[in-house]
Design a protein around this motif. Structure first.
Motif, PDB file in Angstrom:
ATOM      1  N   GLU A  16       4.716   6.490   8.722  1.00  0.00           N
ATOM      2  CA  GLU A  16       5.283   6.671   7.386  1.00  0.00           C
ATOM      3  C   GLU A  16       4.668   7.865   6.670  1.00  0.00           C
ATOM      4  OE1 GLU A  16       2.510   2.978   7.019  1.00  0.00           O
ATOM      5  OE2 GLU A  16       3.638   4.058   8.576  1.00  0.00           O
ATOM      6  N   GLY A  17       3.394   8.146   6.940  1.00  0.00           N
ATOM      7  CA  GLY A  17       2.763   9.324   6.361  1.00  0.00           C
ATOM      8  C   GLY A  17       3.345  10.605   6.935  1.00  0.00           C
ATOM      9  N   PRO A  61      -0.353   7.661  10.501  1.00  0.00           N
ATOM     10  CA  PRO A  61       0.689   6.637  10.459  1.00  0.00           C
ATOM     11  C   PRO A  61       2.074   7.263  10.370  1.00  0.00           C
ATOM     12  CG  PRO A  61      -0.471   6.760   8.357  1.00  0.00           C
ATOM     13  CD  PRO A  61      -1.243   7.614   9.323  1.00  0.00           C
ATOM     14  N   SER A 116      -2.541   5.817  -0.201  1.00  0.00           N
ATOM     15  CA  SER A 116      -3.557   4.891   0.302  1.00  0.00           C
ATOM     16  C   SER A 116      -3.454   4.717   1.812  1.00  0.00           C
ATOM     17  CB  SER A 116      -3.419   3.536  -0.399  1.00  0.00           C
ATOM     18  OG  SER A 116      -3.683   3.656  -1.773  1.00  0.00           O
ATOM     19  N   ARG A 117      -2.220   4.594   2.311  1.00  0.00           N
ATOM     20  CA  ARG A 117      -2.040   4.377   3.754  1.00  0.00           C
ATOM     21  C   ARG A 117      -2.534   5.581   4.542  1.00  0.00           C
ATOM     22  NH1 ARG A 117      -2.540   3.122   8.077  1.00  0.00           N
ATOM     23  NH2 ARG A 117      -1.052   2.451   9.653  1.00  0.00           N
ATOM     24  N   SER A 118      -2.170   6.795   4.126  1.00  0.00           N
ATOM     25  CA  SER A 118      -2.562   7.981   4.877  1.00  0.00           C
ATOM     26  C   SER A 118      -4.056   8.265   4.749  1.00  0.00           C
ATOM     27  CB  SER A 118      -1.737   9.192   4.432  1.00  0.00           C
ATOM     28  OG  SER A 118      -1.873   9.420   3.045  1.00  0.00           O
ATOM     29  N   MET A 131       0.850  -1.194   0.000  1.00  0.00           N
ATOM     30  CA  MET A 131       0.000   0.000   0.000  1.00  0.00           C
ATOM     31  C   MET A 131       0.885   1.243   0.000  1.00  0.00           C
ATOM     32  SD  MET A 131      -2.977   1.112   2.725  1.00  0.00           S
ATOM     33  CE  MET A 131      -3.995  -0.312   2.384  1.00  0.00           C
ATOM     34  N   ASP A 132       0.685   2.171  -0.976  1.00  0.00           N
ATOM     35  CA  ASP A 132       1.537   3.349  -1.046  1.00  0.00           C
ATOM     36  C   ASP A 132       1.105   4.383  -0.010  1.00  0.00           C
ATOM     37  OD1 ASP A 132      -0.681   4.718  -2.041  1.00  0.00           O
ATOM     38  OD2 ASP A 132      -0.035   4.570  -4.116  1.00  0.00           O
ATOM     39  N   LEU A 133       1.880   5.485   0.072  1.00  0.00           N
ATOM     40  CA  LEU A 133       1.638   6.467   1.125  1.00  0.00           C
ATOM     41  C   LEU A 133       0.281   7.157   0.969  1.00  0.00           C
ATOM     42  CD1 LEU A 133       5.027   8.279   1.839  1.00  0.00           C
ATOM     43  CD2 LEU A 133       3.788   6.647   3.264  1.00  0.00           C
ATOM     44  N   THR A 136      -6.496   5.999   4.069  1.00  0.00           N
ATOM     45  CA  THR A 136      -7.229   4.967   4.803  1.00  0.00           C
ATOM     46  C   THR A 136      -7.199   5.252   6.292  1.00  0.00           C
ATOM     47  OG1 THR A 136      -6.754   3.296   3.114  1.00  0.00           O
ATOM     48  CG2 THR A 136      -7.350   2.495   5.309  1.00  0.00           C
ATOM     49  N   ALA A 137      -6.038   5.624   6.819  1.00  0.00           N
ATOM     50  CA  ALA A 137      -5.911   5.912   8.250  1.00  0.00           C
ATOM     51  C   ALA A 137      -6.784   7.090   8.657  1.00  0.00           C
ATOM     52  CB  ALA A 137      -4.451   6.193   8.594  1.00  0.00           C
TER      53      ALA A 137
END
Length: 218
Positions: free
Chosen positions: A162-163, A160, A5-7, A1-3, A9-10
């Protein structure tokens, strides 16, 4: 999941987990309660959907860093579009309606991002950029607004790691210099964008960069 999508979704999961009373709490955006910020996220999701299906010809005129228009004056909450967002948020009435609309449109925006050709050229704000650069720029948008969402909600999940790191790296590119290594990613983003005033000790660490802050992204 790229940044992206990750950010994204969170952030949507954080909104989904809010209690009704949380929507009346202030957010980190001046003049906006949490419900107003969530309404803005619905509009953001619509913008993502529109932009990803707006093809463009010609060479890119912006990238993920230059996508942002940078000002030095934080918003006051009195801008007509900000006021419109507040009225629109109030029209929803019940928090569950805002949650439903964000989940509905936000999920679609997430799927569109997953399916997008990162090399495709798209248009927004009369500029041309690749879909990949556009989605990378939105990592900053999602991360900053996640921090705005939880500014007065200590129980809500944070963005997250990483975000936060990705958004900080992009803000440093916008600034043309790094923030002090002693600053956490969260503090670098809050101070760098004017969401929190630096302490005297932090001003000393910032050195010449302090005079150039805040970097207000729009």
């Amino acid at each position: 999941m790229d940044l992206f999508s990750r950010s994204w979704t969170a952030l949507r999961e954080a909104v989904a987990g809010l209690a009704d009373e949380d929507f009346e709490r202030p957010s980190g955006c001046v003049g906006w309660r949490v419900r107003d910020l969530v309404c803005h996220l619905v509009i953001d999701a619509q913008d993502v959907l529109i932009t990803l299906v707006t093809p463009a010809k010609g060479e890119p005129t912006r990238d993920a860093v230059t996508y942002w228009n940078v000002a030095s004056t934080p918003p006051t909450g009195e801008d007509p579009l900000d006021a419109l967002t507040v009225r629109l948020a109030a029209a929803y009435g019940e928090p569950w309606l805002l949650k439903f609309h964000l989940d509905d449109v936000g999920s679609a925006a997430g799927r569109a991002a997953d399916l997008a050709d990162r090399t495709a050229r798209i248009s927004t704000r009369d500029e041309v950029l690749t879909a990949g650069d556009y989605l990378s720029a939105y990592v900053v948008e999602w991360t900053l607004h996640h921090l705005d969402l939880v500014a007065h909600l200590p129980h809500a999940p944070r963005p997250p790691a990483e975000g936060l790191a990705g958004a900080r790296a992009m803000l440093e590119q916008i600034a043309g210099t790094a923030f002090p290594a002693s600053f956490s990613d969260t503090d670098a983003l809050l101070i760098g964008t004017g969401r929190r005033a630096p302490t005297d000790a932090e001003v000393a660490e910032l050195g010449g960069l302090a005079a150039r802050l805040p970097l207000v992204l729009g």
